[in-house]
Design a protein around this motif. Structure first.
Motif, PDB file in Angstrom:
ATOM      1  N   ASP A   1       0.827  -1.209   0.000  1.00 29.76           N
ATOM      2  CA  ASP A   1       0.000   0.000   0.000  1.00 29.76           C
ATOM      3  C   ASP A   1       0.860   1.258   0.000  1.00 29.76           C
ATOM      4  OD1 ASP A   1      -2.705  -1.195   0.383  1.00 29.76           O
ATOM      5  OD2 ASP A   1      -1.663  -2.070   2.101  1.00 29.76           O
ATOM      6  N   LEU A   2       2.038   1.141   0.583  1.00 27.12           N
ATOM      7  CA  LEU A   2       2.963   2.277   0.563  1.00 27.12           C
ATOM      8  C   LEU A   2       4.340   1.737   0.226  1.00 27.12           C
ATOM      9  CD1 LEU A   2       4.093   5.131   1.226  1.00 27.12           C
ATOM     10  CD2 LEU A   2       4.133   4.469   3.622  1.00 27.12           C
ATOM     11  N   LEU A   3       4.879   2.198  -0.858  1.00 23.84           N
ATOM     12  CA  LEU A   3       6.233   1.777  -1.239  1.00 23.84           C
ATOM     13  C   LEU A   3       7.180   2.957  -1.043  1.00 23.84           C
ATOM     14  CD1 LEU A   3       8.177  -0.335  -2.473  1.00 23.84           C
ATOM     15  CD2 LEU A   3       7.600   0.594  -4.730  1.00 23.84           C
ATOM     16  N   ILE A   4       8.196   2.737  -0.209  1.00 20.86           N
ATOM     17  CA  ILE A   4       9.184   3.796   0.033  1.00 20.86           C
ATOM     18  C   ILE A   4      10.500   3.341  -0.578  1.00 20.86           C
ATOM     19  CG2 ILE A   4      10.414   5.116   1.802  1.00 20.86           C
ATOM     20  CD1 ILE A   4       8.149   4.229   3.767  1.00 20.86           C
ATOM     21  N   VAL A   5      11.007   4.089  -1.526  1.00 23.55           N
ATOM     22  CA  VAL A   5      12.300   3.726  -2.119  1.00 23.55           C
ATOM     23  C   VAL A   5      13.300   4.835  -1.806  1.00 23.55           C
ATOM     24  CG1 VAL A   5      13.527   2.996  -4.189  1.00 23.55           C
ATOM     25  CG2 VAL A   5      11.098   2.499  -3.954  1.00 23.55           C
ATOM     26  N   ASP A   6      14.347   4.465  -1.108  1.00 22.81           N
ATOM     27  CA  ASP A   6      15.334   5.438  -0.636  1.00 22.81           C
ATOM     28  C   ASP A   6      16.475   5.553  -1.647  1.00 22.81           C
ATOM     29  OD1 ASP A   6      16.352   7.228   1.174  1.00 22.81           O
ATOM     30  OD2 ASP A   6      16.753   5.772   2.760  1.00 22.81           O
TER      31      ASP A   6
ATOM     32  N   ASN B   1       3.988   2.432 -12.156  1.00 25.07           N
ATOM     33  CA  ASN B   1       2.699   2.656 -12.815  1.00 25.07           C
ATOM     34  C   ASN B   1       1.594   1.815 -12.207  1.00 25.07           C
ATOM     35  OD1 ASN B   1       3.788   4.499 -14.518  1.00 25.07           O
ATOM     36  ND2 ASN B   1       4.082   3.055 -16.231  1.00 25.07           N
ATOM     37  N   ALA B   2       1.925   0.545 -11.957  1.00 26.51           N
ATOM     38  CA  ALA B   2       0.904  -0.351 -11.406  1.00 26.51           C
ATOM     39  C   ALA B   2       0.414   0.170 -10.063  1.00 26.51           C
ATOM     40  CB  ALA B   2       1.479  -1.760 -11.266  1.00 26.51           C
ATOM     41  N   LEU B   3       1.337   0.574  -9.213  1.00 27.55           N
ATOM     42  CA  LEU B   3       0.946   1.065  -7.886  1.00 27.55           C
ATOM     43  C   LEU B   3       0.168   2.377  -8.014  1.00 27.55           C
ATOM     44  CD1 LEU B   3       4.145   0.360  -5.755  1.00 27.55           C
ATOM     45  CD2 LEU B   3       1.922  -0.752  -5.533  1.00 27.55           C
ATOM     46  N   HIS B   4       0.675   3.244  -8.843  1.00 27.39           N
ATOM     47  CA  HIS B   4       0.049   4.559  -9.003  1.00 27.39           C
ATOM     48  C   HIS B   4      -1.378   4.411  -9.494  1.00 27.39           C
ATOM     49  CE1 HIS B   4      -0.258   8.833 -10.074  1.00 27.39           C
ATOM     50  NE2 HIS B   4       0.769   8.998  -9.251  1.00 27.39           N
ATOM     51  N   GLN B   5      -1.575   3.499 -10.451  1.00 31.67           N
ATOM     52  CA  GLN B   5      -2.925   3.300 -10.985  1.00 31.67           C
ATOM     53  C   GLN B   5      -3.887   2.784  -9.929  1.00 31.67           C
ATOM     54  OE1 GLN B   5      -2.334   0.871 -14.448  1.00 31.67           O
ATOM     55  NE2 GLN B   5      -1.560   2.657 -15.564  1.00 31.67           N
ATOM     56  N   GLN B   6      -3.356   1.981  -9.015  1.00 32.23           N
ATOM     57  CA  GLN B   6      -4.221   1.468  -7.947  1.00 32.23           C
ATOM     58  C   GLN B   6      -4.411   2.502  -6.837  1.00 32.23           C
ATOM     59  OE1 GLN B   6      -3.073  -2.462  -6.274  1.00 32.23           O
ATOM     60  NE2 GLN B   6      -1.507  -2.425  -7.842  1.00 32.23           N
ATOM     61  N   GLY B   7      -3.823   3.656  -7.005  1.00 35.30           N
ATOM     62  CA  GLY B   7      -3.963   4.699  -5.976  1.00 35.30           C
ATOM     63  C   GLY B   7      -3.075   4.445  -4.771  1.00 35.30           C
ATOM     64  N   LYS B   8      -2.074   3.606  -4.936  1.00 36.95           N
ATOM     65  CA  LYS B   8      -1.162   3.343  -3.811  1.00 36.95           C
ATOM     66  C   LYS B   8      -0.104   4.431  -3.741  1.00 36.95           C
ATOM     67  CE  LYS B   8      -3.109  -0.662  -3.168  1.00 36.95           C
ATOM     68  NZ  LYS B   8      -4.145  -0.784  -2.148  1.00 36.95           N
ATOM     69  N   GLN B   9       0.285   4.718  -2.531  1.00 35.37           N
ATOM     70  CA  GLN B   9       1.229   5.827  -2.333  1.00 35.37           C
ATOM     71  C   GLN B   9       2.677   5.380  -2.571  1.00 35.37           C
ATOM     72  OE1 GLN B   9       0.588   9.248  -1.324  1.00 35.37           O
ATOM     73  NE2 GLN B   9       2.762   9.474  -1.783  1.00 35.37           N
ATOM     74  N   ILE B  10       3.431   6.251  -3.204  1.00 36.91           N
ATOM     75  CA  ILE B  10       4.863   5.999  -3.415  1.00 36.91           C
ATOM     76  C   ILE B  10       5.641   7.175  -2.828  1.00 36.91           C
ATOM     77  CG2 ILE B  10       6.675   5.657  -5.167  1.00 36.91           C
ATOM     78  CD1 ILE B  10       4.086   4.878  -6.983  1.00 36.91           C
ATOM     79  N   VAL B  11       6.672   6.850  -2.062  1.00 37.24           N
ATOM     80  CA  VAL B  11       7.523   7.894  -1.472  1.00 37.24           C
ATOM     81  C   VAL B  11       8.960   7.606  -1.875  1.00 37.24           C
ATOM     82  CG1 VAL B  11       8.393   8.870   0.688  1.00 37.24           C
ATOM     83  CG2 VAL B  11       5.975   8.287   0.497  1.00 37.24           C
ATOM     84  N   LEU B  12       9.634   8.611  -2.368  1.00 40.91           N
ATOM     85  CA  LEU B  12      11.000   8.396  -2.854  1.00 40.91           C
ATOM     86  C   LEU B  12      11.947   9.396  -2.199  1.00 40.91           C
ATOM     87  CD1 LEU B  12       9.993   8.343  -6.640  1.00 40.91           C
ATOM     88  CD2 LEU B  12      10.318   6.339  -5.185  1.00 40.91           C
TER      89      LEU B  12
END
Ligand code: ADP
Ligand code: MG
Length: 491
Positions: free
Chosen positions: A251-256, A276-287
């Protein structure tokens, strides 16, 4: 992910007396040991070297102690082995082996760990049959996260993150995402900034907040390097399907440190699809990154443009007030009270990043306990020197003028005036020389502080004093004496 280390010390073959272990839990046994240690070492050493230890296990003739680092473990073994041995023998009634286990601070996952996670995720999400035990489990929100290792360091929280002008925007953005991971348009949230400024802390704080507040959320923290290794491993093992499902289930992917994706084209391609897959599902990405996305080197354009979809926020070097607040908070957490002049000295001299500030604090505690020294300005100077190389002094030109005039008994305003009396000229030249040596001011600035003289006068003064010092030992010792007065008066 603990490492076990055992040291080969001689130890007796007796078995621990039953009455000593059976009736008391390990925690209590260890507390008794620590009570004895506390009476034997000074408070500082106790806080530095014993408070961080916890007893992990007590097995047949062996106690395993959990310690924060390899260095810590070596230190204990070298300096406190006999004390720990004596104390455990006394409390347990028999001599036992002492082993150390290092609790890794930077929790990184290996490809193997990924796959211990990955199939489990698969099983959970495909457990369609409502009759099965695991499916019933699955219907409980917290079960979705069962056995899911988020790879977060629990120390990195918003509560522990000091707010300052330098990080205010990034922190506010991070908090907004943490409070409402599906609801902001900050997707992805990219935090960027230099080394040691708190990027990892901040991105992990989002994860830790979510793990607490949304019990069903899967949060995954990973560095871009670990992601790359895991990806290549999956290709090699022909298990890219599992790998994909795993990443797409969070649900939340954090890539450092995404800058390390630079030049790794295959990984970038793959990450692009995951993103893209996560973004399309509305999942949060933090970089996080060491520079703004558009300046990333070796990254393909389409990935950079994705990174710019959301919000980019930077963390800057902390200002003086924030540095003081960080030192106060961290020393408070360590339960040590630092004298105010020590805090100020460190904060004034360690300016570039927070990791160095922490390094100074740790150095202070270690040196104080190691050399049985009081934590004072002298010790702080030594430690700061070794952490940042050379102490950058923060003396002002006015201060130099004041001390020179005091030492040479010349009225201070004459130093700035036009007087050409020999003793005043000498005092003025020494003050100019020291201003050049001890401050970062330009020759022009120095000249301005001496009644608006120009830079060639300052150069002349500097050379005159330098020559005098090399030919006349008396002059040399006079200048050195004044110089050390100024340096010692520094905070
Ligand atoms: P980066 O990832 O930017 O290199 P880190 O997040 O690893 O930096 O921060 C370095 C150290 O400084 C960490 O121990 C972190 O907890 C601490 N730190 C950074 N910023 C802050 C802050 N604002 N308040 C408290 N501690 C901080
Ligand atoms: Mg980092």
């Amino acid at each position: 992910m603990d490492i076990n280390i055992s040291y080969d010390h001689e130890f007796g073959e007796q078995t621990i007396g039953e009455q000593n272990t059976a009736v008391r839990p390990l925690k209590q046994i260890w507390e008794e040991c620590m009570a004895v240690v506390r009476a034997r070492v000074n408070n500082q050493s106790y806080k530095t070297w014993f408070e961080p230890i916890s007893a992990a296990r007590l097995e047949h003739n062996k106690i395993t102690l959990k310690v924060p680092s390899q260095f810590f473990c070596e230190w204990l073994n070298e300096h406190y082995y006999s004390l720990i041995n004596e104390v455990t023998t006394q409390v347990l009634g028999a001599e036992i082996r002492i082993e150390y286990e290092i609790a890794q601070e930077e929790i990184e996952i290996s490809p193997e760990d990924m796959f211990m996670n990955a199939p489990q995720t698969e099983k959970n999400s495909s457990a369609g049959s409502a009759e099965t035990e695991s499916a019933r489990e699955e219907s409980r929100p917290e079960a979705k996260r069962q056995n899911f290792d988020s790879c977060l360091n629990p120390r990195y929280t918003f509560e522990n993150y000091i707010n300052g002008d330098s990080n205010q925007f990034a922190r506010a953005a991070a908090l907004a995402v943490a409070n409402n991971p599906e609801g902001t348009s900050f997707n992805p949230l990219v935090i960027y900034g230099g080394v040691g400024l708190g990027k990892t802390h901040l991105v992990q704080a989002i994860g830790n907040h979510l793990v607490k507040s949304r019990r069903s959320h899967r949060v995954l923290y990973i560095s871009s390097e670990t992601f790359t290794v895991a990806f290549l491993d999956a290709i090699q093992k022909n298990s890219i399907g599992e790998f994909s499902n795993f990443y797409r289930s969070v649900d939340l992917l954090i890539v450092d440190d995404i800058q390390f994706f630079g030049g790794k084209e295959k990984t970038q391609d793959y990450f692009f699809h995951t993103f893209n897959a996560l973004h399309q599902q509305g999942k949060q990405i933090v970089l996080s990154s060491d520079r703004p996305p558009k300046e990333l080197k070796g990254l393909n354009e389409r990935l950079i443009s994705r990174f710019q979809w959301g919000l980019t926020a930077d963390v800057q070097s902390p200002d003086l007030e924030t540095r003081i607040a960080i030192l106060l908070k961290k020393s408070n957490d360590d339960k040590v009270e630092l004298p105010h002049d020590v805090i100020e000295f460190i904060a004034l001299n360690v300016t570039s990043n927070i990791r160095e500030l922490e390094g100074c604090l740790i150095g202070l505690l270690a040196r104080a306990s190691l050399e049985s020294r009081k934590i004072d300005l002298d010790l702080a100077k030594d430690v700061v020197n070794s952490v940042i190389g050379e102490v950058r002094t923060h003396v002002t030109i006015e201060e130099i003028q004041r001390i020179v005039s005091e030492e040479l008994r010349i009225p201070e305003d004459l130093i700035r005036a036009k007087t050409r009396k020999q003793e005043v000229v000498l005092a003025r030249q020494i003050a100019m020389y020291l201003a050049k040596e001890l401050t970062n001011s330009s020759l022009k600035t120095i000249g301005l502080h001496f009644g608006g003289r120009d830079h060639s006068t300052v150069i002349h003064a500097y050379q005159t004093i330098e020559d005098a010092m090399s030919t006349d030992p008396k002059q040399k010792s006079l200048v050195q004496q004044i110089r050390s007065k100024i340096e010692n008066g520094l905070v």
